[in-house]
Design a protein around this motif. Structure first.
Motif, PDB file in Angstrom:
ATOM      1  N   GLU A   1      55.856  -1.900 -10.701  1.00 43.53           N
ATOM      2  CA  GLU A   1      55.826  -3.361 -10.783  1.00 43.53           C
ATOM      3  C   GLU A   1      54.934  -3.941  -9.689  1.00 43.53           C
ATOM      4  N   VAL A   2      55.033  -3.398  -8.481  1.00 50.83           N
ATOM      5  CA  VAL A   2      54.175  -3.834  -7.385  1.00 50.83           C
ATOM      6  C   VAL A   2      52.719  -3.554  -7.718  1.00 50.83           C
ATOM      7  N   GLU A   3      52.444  -2.378  -8.280  1.00 56.98           N
ATOM      8  CA  GLU A   3      51.077  -2.006  -8.604  1.00 56.98           C
ATOM      9  C   GLU A   3      50.519  -2.849  -9.745  1.00 56.98           C
ATOM     10  N   ARG A   4      51.357  -3.161 -10.734  1.00 60.15           N
ATOM     11  CA  ARG A   4      50.897  -4.017 -11.830  1.00 60.15           C
ATOM     12  C   ARG A   4      50.554  -5.415 -11.327  1.00 60.15           C
ATOM     13  N   THR A   5      51.364  -5.919 -10.397  1.00 57.67           N
ATOM     14  CA  THR A   5      51.079  -7.235  -9.837  1.00 57.67           C
ATOM     15  C   THR A   5      49.774  -7.220  -9.060  1.00 57.67           C
ATOM     16  N   PHE A   6      49.540  -6.152  -8.299  1.00 55.24           N
ATOM     17  CA  PHE A   6      48.281  -6.056  -7.559  1.00 55.24           C
ATOM     18  C   PHE A   6      47.098  -5.989  -8.522  1.00 55.24           C
ATOM     19  N   ASP A   7      47.243  -5.219  -9.596  1.00 58.12           N
ATOM     20  CA  ASP A   7      46.180  -5.156 -10.606  1.00 58.12           C
ATOM     21  C   ASP A   7      45.896  -6.537 -11.171  1.00 58.12           C
ATOM     22  N   GLN A   8      46.947  -7.297 -11.438  1.00 60.97           N
ATOM     23  CA  GLN A   8      46.796  -8.635 -11.993  1.00 60.97           C
ATOM     24  C   GLN A   8      46.093  -9.559 -11.006  1.00 60.97           C
ATOM     25  N   VAL A   9      46.433  -9.422  -9.728  1.00 59.52           N
ATOM     26  CA  VAL A   9      45.786 -10.227  -8.691  1.00 59.52           C
ATOM     27  C   VAL A   9      44.278  -9.977  -8.687  1.00 59.52           C
ATOM     28  N   VAL A  10      43.882  -8.710  -8.717  1.00 51.89           N
ATOM     29  CA  VAL A  10      42.456  -8.368  -8.687  1.00 51.89           C
ATOM     30  C   VAL A  10      41.767  -8.832  -9.967  1.00 51.89           C
ATOM     31  N   GLN A  11      42.376  -8.567 -11.101  1.00 51.19           N
ATOM     32  CA  GLN A  11      41.755  -8.924 -12.378  1.00 51.19           C
ATOM     33  C   GLN A  11      41.624 -10.430 -12.555  1.00 51.19           C
TER      34      GLN A  11
ATOM     35  N   LEU B   1      48.538  -6.597   1.339  1.00 53.08           N
ATOM     36  CA  LEU B   1      47.579  -5.511   1.109  1.00 53.08           C
ATOM     37  C   LEU B   1      48.142  -4.181   1.602  1.00 53.08           C
ATOM     38  N   LEU B   2      48.843  -4.206   2.727  1.00 53.81           N
ATOM     39  CA  LEU B   2      49.495  -2.986   3.204  1.00 53.81           C
ATOM     40  C   LEU B   2      50.570  -2.529   2.217  1.00 53.81           C
ATOM     41  N   ARG B   3      51.284  -3.492   1.661  1.00 53.04           N
ATOM     42  CA  ARG B   3      52.351  -3.188   0.696  1.00 53.04           C
ATOM     43  C   ARG B   3      51.799  -2.500  -0.540  1.00 53.04           C
ATOM     44  N   SER B   4      50.582  -2.856  -0.918  1.00 53.65           N
ATOM     45  CA  SER B   4      49.950  -2.276  -2.116  1.00 53.65           C
ATOM     46  C   SER B   4      48.821  -1.333  -1.720  1.00 53.65           C
ATOM     47  N   GLY B   5      48.952  -0.718  -0.544  1.00 55.60           N
ATOM     48  CA  GLY B   5      47.863   0.084   0.003  1.00 55.60           C
ATOM     49  C   GLY B   5      47.399   1.215  -0.886  1.00 55.60           C
ATOM     50  N   GLU B   6      48.334   1.910  -1.531  1.00 55.82           N
ATOM     51  CA  GLU B   6      47.956   3.034  -2.381  1.00 55.82           C
ATOM     52  C   GLU B   6      47.126   2.571  -3.572  1.00 55.82           C
ATOM     53  N   ARG B   7      47.593   1.497  -4.218  1.00 60.72           N
ATOM     54  CA  ARG B   7      46.863   0.985  -5.375  1.00 60.72           C
ATOM     55  C   ARG B   7      45.509   0.425  -4.945  1.00 60.72           C
TER      56      ARG B   7
END
Length: 292
Positions: free
Chosen positions: A37-47, A272-278
Motif C-alpha cells: 500500500e505504501v509502495e502503491r501510494t508512492f507510485d501514484q505520487v510519482v505518476q 521519501l525515507l519511508r518509501s526508500g526501497e520503492r
C-alpha cells in the motif's frame, strides 16, 4: 534411486531459494512482507506529479494564478466569518473554501508543491531545473492572482476593510522570533501532510474532509503560511493599513523559510525515507519522460 531423488529434491529447493532471493528487496524482504500500500501510494505520487513538471511556463503561471484567486476567495470567507462571529476558529473552517477549490480545480499552490514534485525528481523522472522552474512560476502566479483578487475583495466588500487591516497587521508587523518561525515550520509540515493525505486516497469526500481539517489548523490557528498570509497582508494594504510591501517582504522571507524547513526538511524527507526501497527501484529504471 533414493540418492537420485534426494539430489533432485535438493536441486529443486536450491532453485526455489534462488527464485526467492531474486524476489527479495535490498533489505532482504520478500514480496509477502513488503508494504504494497505504501509502495502503491508512492507510485501514484510519482505518476501524478510527473506531468506537472512538464507543463509549459505559460501553463504553470496560469495554474498558479488560478490558485491565487482560489485562495483569495478562501480569505474572503475567512474575513466575512471572523467579522460576523469574532472567532478565528470558525473563520478557519470557512477558509476551507479555498483549499476545496484548489482540490477540485487541480490548480497549483506553492506550498503544496513540496512532496509530489520532489518525489518525481528524486525518482529521476524529471530534473532539478524543472523543479526550480515549477516552484518559481507557481509562486509568481499565486502572488499575482492573490494580489489582484484581494484588491477586488476589499473594494467589493468595503465593510470588511477594518477586519482586513487588522488581520494583515497580524503578519505584517509580527516579530522575527523563534515562535513565529516555528509557526511557519508547522504550517509547512501540515500543508505537505495534506498533499500526502490527498494522494493516499481516491475518495473525494475524504479529500474534502482533509482540506477542512488543514484549513482549520493553518488559518484558524494563525500559522505562518507564506502565500495565504501574504494575501492577508495584501488585503490590509489595499484597505489602507499603515504597513506596506517592505513589511510583506520581510514576513514572506521569514515564513517561506519556515515552510520549506517543515514541508521539505521534515515531511517530504521522512516520506521519501519511508518509501526508500520503492524510490530506489524507480531510480534504477527511469521512465520514458526522464530527461537527464
Amino acid at each position: 534411486m533414493a540418492d537420485r531423488i534426494d539430489r533432485a529434491d535438493r536441486t529443486l529447493m536450491t532453485a526455489q531459494d534462488d527464485t526467492t532471493a531474486a524476489e527479495r528487496d535490498s533489505q532482504g524482504r520478500h514480496d509477502a512482507i513488503r508494504e504494497h500500500e505504501v509502495e502503491r501510494t508512492f507510485d501514484q505520487v510519482v505518476q501524478n506529479g510527473r506531468p506537472r513538471l512538464y507543463r509549459t511556463p505559460t501553463e504553470l503561471v496560469a495554474s498558479g494564478t488560478i490558485a491565487g484567486v482560489e485562495i483569495a476567495l478562501g480569505v474572503l470567507a475567512f474575513l466575512a466569518v471572523e467579522q460576523a462571529t469574532g472567532s478565528k476558529l470558525l473563520a478557519g473552517i470557512a477558509f476551507s473554501v479555498g483549499f476545496i477549490a484548489l482540490l477540485l480545480g487541480n490548480s497549483e499552490l506553492f506550498t503544496e508543491g513540496f512532496l509530489v514534485p520532489v518525489a518525481v525528481v528524486a525518482a529521476k523522472e524529471a530534473t532539478w531545473s524543472r523543479l526550480g522552474r515549477f516552484w518559481v512560476l507557481t509562486l509568481v502566479g499565486n502572488l499575482v492572482g492573490g494580489w489582484v483578487t484581494m484588491w477586488a475583495v476589499v473594494n467589493a466588500f468595503p465593510a470588511l476593510r477594518s477586519t482586513a487591516v487588522k488581520d494583515g497587521a497580524t503578519y505584517a508587523t509580527s516579530s522575527l522570533h523563534l515562535s513565529t518561525f516555528l509557526l511557519a515550520v508547522i504550517a509547512g509540515v501540515v500543508m505537505t501532510l495534506l498533499t500526502r493525505m490527498r494522494n493516499g486516497t481516491d475518495d473525494d469526500v475524504a479529500k474534502v474532509v482533509a482540506s477542512v481539517a488543514v484549513a482549520f489548523l493553518v488559518a484558524g490557528l494563525s500559522m505562518y503560511h507564506s502565500v495565504l498570509d501574504s494575501l492577508f497582508i495584501f488585503g490590509g494594504i489595499h484597505a489602507g493599513g499603515s504597513y506596506g510591501y517592505g513589511n510583506w517582504i520581510v514576513f514572506f522571507a521569514w515564513s517561506v523559510g519556515g515552510n520549506i524547513v517543515g514541508g521539505l526538511g521534515i515531511t517530504t524527507a521522512l516520506r521519501l525515507l519511508r518509501s526508500g526501497e520503492r524510490l530506489q527501484e524507480w531510480r534504477a529504471a527511469p521512465g520514458p519522460h526522464h530527461d537527464g
